[in-house]
Design a protein around this motif. Structure first.
Motif: not given
Lengths: 216, 298
Positions: B150-177
Motif C-alpha cells: 500500500g502507501w508504504a511503498a511511497a514512504l521512502p521517497q517521501a522521506l528523502a524529499a522531507l530531508g531535502a526540505v529540512f536541509a533547505l530550511a537549515g534545521v541542523g543549525a537550529v538543533v545545534g544551537g
C-alpha cells in the motif's frame, strides 16, 4: 526555532496514529513555510527531491516475478528443501544468510537480495521449515521466525554496505565534509565501518544462537 | 533505467480493483514515466495528491484467495527448478554489476539497479515461457503483493524529499544551537554520546539516517567533536552514520525496512520486525559509541 515545527508534526502525527505518508508530507510543508519559503517553492522542493529519489522505489519491480513463482509453489519448495537437510536449524540458516548478506553488501551488491527478493519467497519459509524439524510450531513461533528473518536481512545490509566505497552513505559523508572544507577519501571512511560490521555479526549471531536454543 | 520504469509503470496500472488504488498507483506510474518532464511543481503536486489519498484512507486491498493445495501440487511438479527461476534475478544483477560498467552503455552509478531490472525482465520472460500462466495471473500475484504494501511503498521517497526540505530550511543549525549549551564543557564522552545517540534518535524521527546525518553532524559532529575536541573527522562521521543505522532498525518511519517486510511476511504485528531488531540495535549503538571514543581521538 520555528523550523523545528516539522519534527513536532512528525511526533504528534505518529502519536495520533495518522497515516505516515500524509504526516511526512505535512511535516515537509510545515518546515518549509516556517522557514519563510513560499508554499509553491516548498511544493516544488518536495517534488524535485521525490523525483530524484525515484530509484529507491525501483525494487518493487521484482514483485510480479516473485508473485508468479509463489503461485507455482516456490515457498512450499523452499520448505521442502530445508526439511530434507539434517543439520539445518533456523539460527544456523539465518547466521549463514547474515554472513552472506554482509559480505555481498560490502562488495556493493546490495540489491541482489532483500525482503521482497529473498526473505519472503526463500529465507523465511526455510527458517520455518528448519524450526519445524525440532518441534511443532505455534502461530507465535512462526511470527517470531519470520520477524527474525526480516531483521537478519536488515542487520546484514546496514552493517555491511558501508564497507563498500561507492555506497550512498559514504558518498553523502564525503560530500558533506567537502562542503565543510575537509577532504577525505571514500576508502578512508569505509575502513571505519569494519569494526562495527564485526560487532554486528557477533551481536546478531549471538541472538540467532539464542533463537536456536529456544527451539530445543 | 527507462526499461525498469516502463515495466514498473505497466505493472502499476494493471487493473486495480478499487478507484483509490488505481489513482495512487497511476500517479506513481506517472511520476516514474514522466517525472523528468512535468517539472518540480508537477512532481510536488503528485506528492501532495499521494499524501491526501493515503491520509484519507482511500487505499484498500482486495480479498486474496490462496489455493494452498494447488500450490503444493505445483511445487511437486516443478521441483527445484523454481529456485533456479527465483535466482535468475540476483544472478543477473550480480553478473551485470561486474560486466556492464565496461560496456559503456549505462551510468556506472546505476549499474546494479539496471542489472536488477534486466534480471526481472529475463526472469519474467522465462517464467512466462515455462509456467505458461493465464494472461492476467502473472500480474495478479504482484499486484496483490503491492496492494498489501500500500502507501508504504511511497514512504521512502517521501522521506528523502522531507530531508531535502529540512536541509533547505537549515534545521541542523537550529538543533545545534539547542544542544550545544546543554553539554558539559570539555567532557569528551558526553559529547560523543550526544552525537551517536542523537544520530540514532533523529534517525528514528526522520526514518532515514541520510536525512539525520547532515543535521546532527552540523549540530554536534563538526563544531564540537572535530573542531572543539580535535577528533578525526573520518571515523567520527563513519561511526555517526552507523549509529544512525541503529536508529533505522528501531523506527516505524523506516517503512521500507521495517513495516513493508511485516506486511510482506503477513505478520499480525506490524511492529514485529522492529521488536526483533531492538536487542540487536541497542548493543551495536553502544559499541559504536565506545569505538568512536576510542578510535577518533588518538
Amino acid at each position: 526555532m520555528l523550523t523545528l515545527i516539522g519534527i513536532a508534526v512528525i511526533v504528534v502525527g505518529f502519536a495520533l496514529r495518522l497515516n505516515p505518508l500524509a504526516v511526512v508530507v505535512a511535516a515537509g510543508l510545515a518546515t518549509g513555510v516556517a522557514a519563510g519559503l513560499s508554499p509553491l517553492a516548498v511544493v516544488a522542493a518536495l517534488g524535485k527531491a521525490f523525483n530524484t529519489n525515484r530509484y529507491v522505489s525501483v525494487i518493487w519491480v521484482v514483485l510480479p516475478v516473485i508473485g508468479l513463482l509463489e503461485r507455482h509453489g516456490l515457498q512450499e519448495r523452499a520448505r521442502g528443501l530445508i526439511a530434507g537437510i539434517g543439520a539445518a536449524t533456523p539460527g544456523r540458516l539465518l547466521t549463514v544468510y547474515l554472513v552472506f548478506r554482509q559480505i555481498t553488501a560490502a562488495l556493493g551488491l546490495i540489491a541482489i537480495a532483500g525482503q521482497a527478493q529473498t526473505i519472503r519467497p526463500l529465507v523465511a519459509p526455510m527458517a520455518e521449515a528448519a524450526a519445524e524439524r525440532q518441534r511443532p510450531l505455534t502461530g507465535a513461533d512462526r511470527q517470531r521466525l519470520r520477524a527474525m528473518a526480516a531483521a537478519t536481512d536488515n542487520v546484514g545490509v546496514f552493517f555491511g554496505e558501508d564497507i563498500f566505497l561507492a555506497v550512498a552513505s559514504i558518498l553523502l559523508i564525503k560530500g558533506f565534509l567537502e562542503v565543510n572544507g575537509i577532504v577525505v577519501s571514500p576508502f578512508g571512511l569505509s575502513v571505519w565501518a569494519i569494526p562495527t560490521a564485526i560487532a554486528a555479526l557477533l551481536v546478531h549471531g549471538f541472538r540467532l544462537w539464542r533463537l536456536d536454543r529456544s527451539f530445543k | 533505467m527507462f526499461a525498469v520504469f516502463a515495466v514498473r509503470g505497466l505493472r502499476d496500472r494493471s487493473n486495480p480493483k478499487r478507484l483509490g488504488n488505481a489513482v495512487f498507483w497511476g500517479l506513481m506510474a506517472l511520476s516514474f514515466l514522466g517525472g523528468d518532464r512535468i517539472g518540480d511543481l508537477g512532481n510536488g503536486m503528485i506528492v501532495i495528491a499521494l499524501a491526501v489519498l493515503a491520509g484519507a484512507g482511500a487505499l484498500g486491498r482486495g480479498r486474496q484467495v490462496v489455493d494452498r493445495e494447488a500450490q503444493q501440487a505445483a511445487a511437486a511438479r516443478h521441483g527445484n527448478w523454481l529456485f533456479a527461476a527465483a535466482l535468475i534475478i540476483p544472478a543477473v544483477a550480480l553478473i551485470g554489476t561486474f560486466a556492464l560498467p565496461g560496456s559503456g552503455l549505462v551510468d556506472p552509478k546505476q549499474v546494479t539497479l539496471v542489472s536488477l531490472g534486466l534480471g526481472v525482465v529475463i526472469a519474467f520472460a522465462v517464467c512466462l515461457a515455462w509456467l505458461r500462466p493465464r494472461p492476467l495471473e502473472s500480474l495478479e500475484g504482484g499486484r496483490s503483493m503491492i496492494d498489501s504494501v500500500g502507501w508504504a511503498a511511497a514512504l521512502p521517497q517521501a522521506l528523502a524529499a522531507l530531508g531535502a526540505v529540512f536541509a533547505l530550511a537549515g534545521v541542523g543549525a537550529v538543533v545545534g544551537g539547542l544542544i550545544a549549551p546543554m553539554l558539559p564543557h570539555g567532557v569528551r564522552l558526553a559529547a560523543v554520546i550526544a552525537y551517536t545517540v542523537g544520530m540514532a534518535g533523529f534517525t528514528m524521527v526522520l526514518g532515514n539516517a541520510f536525512a539525520a546525518f547532515p543535521v546532527m553532524t552540523a549540530a554536534i559532529g563538526l563544531p564540537i567533536l572535530v573542531n572543539g575536541l580535535g577528533g578525526n573527522p573520518a571515523p567520527i562521521c563513519a561511526l555517526g552514520m552507523l549509529s544512525g543505522f541503529c536508529g533505522t532498525l528501531m523506527t516505524p518511519m523506516a517503512a521500507n525496512f521495517n513495516i513493508v517486510p511485516a506486511t510482506l511476511l503477513e505478520l499480525d504485528d506490524r511492529y514485529g520486525v522492529i521488536k526483533a531488531q531492538f536487542m540487536t540495535a541497542l548493543p551495536i549503538l553502544a559499541v559504536n559509541t565506545a569505538l568512536m571514543d576510542w578510535l577518533a581521538f588518538r
